[in-house]
Design a protein around this motif. Structure first.
Motif, PDB file in Angstrom:
ATOM      1  N   GLY A 348       6.211 -32.128  -4.593  1.00 59.68           N
ATOM      2  CA  GLY A 348       5.217 -31.203  -5.120  1.00 59.68           C
ATOM      3  C   GLY A 348       3.853 -31.387  -4.475  1.00 59.68           C
ATOM      4  O   GLY A 348       3.164 -30.407  -4.171  1.00 59.68           O
ATOM      5  N   SER A 349       3.440 -32.633  -4.246  1.00 60.70           N
ATOM      6  CA  SER A 349       2.144 -32.898  -3.619  1.00 60.70           C
ATOM      7  C   SER A 349       2.113 -32.373  -2.186  1.00 60.70           C
ATOM      8  O   SER A 349       1.104 -31.818  -1.729  1.00 60.70           O
ATOM      9  CB  SER A 349       1.850 -34.399  -3.636  1.00 60.70           C
ATOM     10  OG  SER A 349       1.838 -34.903  -4.961  1.00 60.70           O
ATOM     11  N   ILE A 350       3.227 -32.555  -1.477  1.00 63.02           N
ATOM     12  CA  ILE A 350       3.304 -32.054  -0.092  1.00 63.02           C
ATOM     13  C   ILE A 350       3.281 -30.530  -0.064  1.00 63.02           C
ATOM     14  O   ILE A 350       2.571 -29.912   0.750  1.00 63.02           O
ATOM     15  CB  ILE A 350       4.570 -32.593   0.595  1.00 63.02           C
ATOM     16  CG1 ILE A 350       4.482 -34.121   0.740  1.00 63.02           C
ATOM     17  CG2 ILE A 350       4.767 -31.934   1.962  1.00 63.02           C
ATOM     18  CD1 ILE A 350       5.761 -34.761   1.257  1.00 63.02           C
ATOM     19  N   VAL A 351       4.045 -29.904  -0.961  1.00 63.28           N
ATOM     20  CA  VAL A 351       4.087 -28.442  -1.024  1.00 63.28           C
ATOM     21  C   VAL A 351       2.710 -27.878  -1.378  1.00 63.28           C
ATOM     22  O   VAL A 351       2.268 -26.868  -0.812  1.00 63.28           O
ATOM     23  CB  VAL A 351       5.150 -27.988  -2.051  1.00 63.28           C
ATOM     24  CG1 VAL A 351       5.030 -26.492  -2.329  1.00 63.28           C
ATOM     25  CG2 VAL A 351       6.546 -28.315  -1.541  1.00 63.28           C
ATOM     26  N   LEU A 352       2.015 -28.539  -2.306  1.00 64.87           N
ATOM     27  CA  LEU A 352       0.669 -28.105  -2.678  1.00 64.87           C
ATOM     28  C   LEU A 352      -0.262 -28.125  -1.477  1.00 64.87           C
ATOM     29  O   LEU A 352      -1.019 -27.169  -1.233  1.00 64.87           O
ATOM     30  CB  LEU A 352       0.125 -29.015  -3.781  1.00 64.87           C
ATOM     31  CG  LEU A 352      -1.309 -28.765  -4.236  1.00 64.87           C
ATOM     32  CD1 LEU A 352      -1.435 -27.407  -4.904  1.00 64.87           C
ATOM     33  CD2 LEU A 352      -1.781 -29.864  -5.196  1.00 64.87           C
TER      34      LEU A 352
END
Length: 531
Positions: A348-352
């Motif tokens: 999720g952090s990477i996608v954000l």
């Protein structure tokens, strides 16, 4: 019929959970949407009440101050007293304040009522999470956290849309932005009173750390007031900055000392010093700064940079809401199925971050398909990371510290969002001013310096050539703040990388304090810390 009362640490049936969850999610939705629904209506509100620009700012700041500063206090109170009683008190505060805001006759009155409403909103946001955590084990909580994240997403993105519709509807008017949640909040109160039964565990010798609570509230309030007025009322380097930041540092420093010596601290330092809570708080701070600080300017981009109405701007933000809705629900169920939370937070952090990079390429004539795609990716990243970070912290603390731990991570996420909005707003204002000045010079138009500030221009009153320059200035400047948001989000990725791989426990409470270096490494409380 009311659900049978179960011990605070006991398991509840699926039916009992769903019955209580319906009221909890409804009241959370109403609390969150009340903080966003007025955003597009605020110009009409201030105009109708003959307010000033400073009062315009304080209508937002008053609620923000009380919400952020009181969050850890409500969380700690939930560890000491009846969670159900506190929740009902918070609903009462919210109901009365919302009604008062709707009947406000001038801006000072509205500001005062918004401050009280902020107390209720902050309490509801943290208490709902604490109550859910007290009913459901961390492993099972993942799928329910998916619903929680979806509700938060719909409220965050849908609030401006609903506010725009209310404002654009002649037979309603801006007062209904405050009146509309009232009947639904009353319904939620009835539902929770009938279905939510968590027995209050009386703990002998408990006390409330009022000095610590007051110092934290005062220190944070001074800091947020400085963030609100810096660059507008005074410079970043000025005596006002040194005085306010210095006072905040002193107050918070004394608060840390108090929290280290009192028996029942509002923010237990031994909790936030552990590896998992500390890293999760750092990641939440970064995610809050990036998400709130970046997403809050999308509505402004669509209205000023692209010329859409408030209602249309709300509709154009639906991709972000859809991304959070789907990703939070799906990832929540996958977390519950696997018992592992770190992989989903990391993804999720990477996608954000990738979503912010996409949005950083936009300008005043970028395809709405590309902008919508970037918002969808940002929403997916938020849905996978935000609530799972709370879950990771809740998994490492015993039930008696659940409220304080949840309040701490929510507090820092909210604080990060506030700082992000201020910093990115300063960057946006500076970039817009530069773009307008350059555009005017290129077009051979000379205007007074005071009129080159895009934030104070009335778009409807501008001649078409100048209006085009201003729209382009806002549209082109917005991409810069999303690039900064991406850089901030990278900090969140680094924090998540250092999170240990832990499995979610099946019990609501820790069966017994963990001991040994392995437990300390994983972020679990040691025997000394749990006493």
């Amino acid at each position: 019929m009311s659900a049978p009362t179960l011990p605070e640490t006991g398991a509840k049936s699926h039916r009992q959970i769903l019955e209580a969850l319906s009221g909890l999610l409804l009241v959370l939705f109403l609390a969150m949407i009340s903080s966003t629904i007025v955003s597009v209506a605020l110009p009409q509100i201030i105009g109708a009440l003959n307010g000033t620009q400073s009062q315009y700012t304080w209508v937002v700041t008053a609620a923000l101050l009380t919400t952020t500063a009181s969050t850890p206090i409500w969380g700690k109170l939930a560890d000491l007293f009846s969670k159900k009683l506190l929740l009902e008190i918070a609903i009462g505060i919210f109901l009365v304040a919302s009604l008062a805001c709707g009947f406000a006759q001038n801006t000072p009155m509205l500001i005062a009522f918004r401050a009280v409403q902020g107390l209720g909103m902050g309490a509801l946001q943290i208490l709902v999470q604490v109550v859910i955590a007290a009913m459901i084990s961390p492993k099972e909580r993942g799928k329910y956290n998916g619903y929680l994240g979806a509700v938060m997403a719909v409220a965050t993105v849908g609030g401006p849309l609903l506010g725009g519709l209310i404002t654009d509807t002649s037979w309603l008017g801006w007062r209904w932005c405050f009146f509309l949640p009232i009947p639904f909040t009353a319904l939620a109160l009835i539902i929770l009173h009938r279905t939510l039964d968590i027995a209050s565990v009386r703990r002998p010798g408990t006390s409330v750390d009022y000095p610590g609570a007051l110092l934290i509230a005062a220190g944070v309030s001074v800091l947020l007031v400085w963030i609100t007025f810096v660059r507008n009322s005074f410079d970043w380097i000025s005596w006002q900055t040194f005085a306010m930041v210095g006072a905040s540092v002193v107050l918070l420093g004394i608060a840390v000392w108090v929290e280290s010596v009192v028996r029942e601290p509002v923010v237990p330092l031994h909790v936030i010093r552990r590896r998992v809570p500390a890293l999760a708080i750092l990641a939440s701070l970064a995610v809050g700064m990036a998400m709130f600080g970046g997403a809050v300017f999308l509505g402004q981009y669509f209205q000023i940079g692209r010329g859409y109405s408030p209602t249309e701007a709300g509709l154009l933000t639906i991709p972000m809401m859809l991304g959070v809705l789907v990703s939070s629900t799906v990832s929540g169920r996958m977390v519950s199925r696997s018992g592992r939370v770190k992989p989903y937070i990391l993804v999720g952090s990477i996608v954000l971050t990738l979503g912010f990079l996409v949005l950083s390429t936009m300008d005043h004539d970028t395809s709405l398909v590309l902008v919508g795609g970037g918002m969808l990716v940002v929403g997916a990243g938020v849905g996978m990371s935000m609530q799972n970070l709370v879950l990771a912290v809740q998994n490492t603390v015993p039930l008696r510290e659940l409220g304080a731990a949840s309040g701490a991570i929510t507090f820092f996420r909210s604080l990060g969002g506030t700082i992000g909005v201020s910093v990115l707003g300063a960057v946006l204002a500076s970039q817009v001013t530069e773009n307008i000045t350059a555009g005017m010079a290129k077009a051979g138009i000379r205007v007074p310096a005071s009129q080159s500030d895009g934030g104070s221009l009335n778009m409807g009153a501008l001649p078409e050539p100048i209006r085009t320059i201003v729209r382009a200035a806002y549209g082109d400047a917005t991409g810069h703040i999303f690039l900064i948001s991406a850089c901030i989000a990278v900090v969140g990725i680094l924090a998540v990388l250092f999170l240990p791989q832990v499995r979610l426990r099946d019990s609501v409470d820790l069966p017994e304090p963990a001991t040994g270096p392995a437990a300390a490494e994983a972020g679990a409380p040691t025997a000394a810390e749990s006493r």
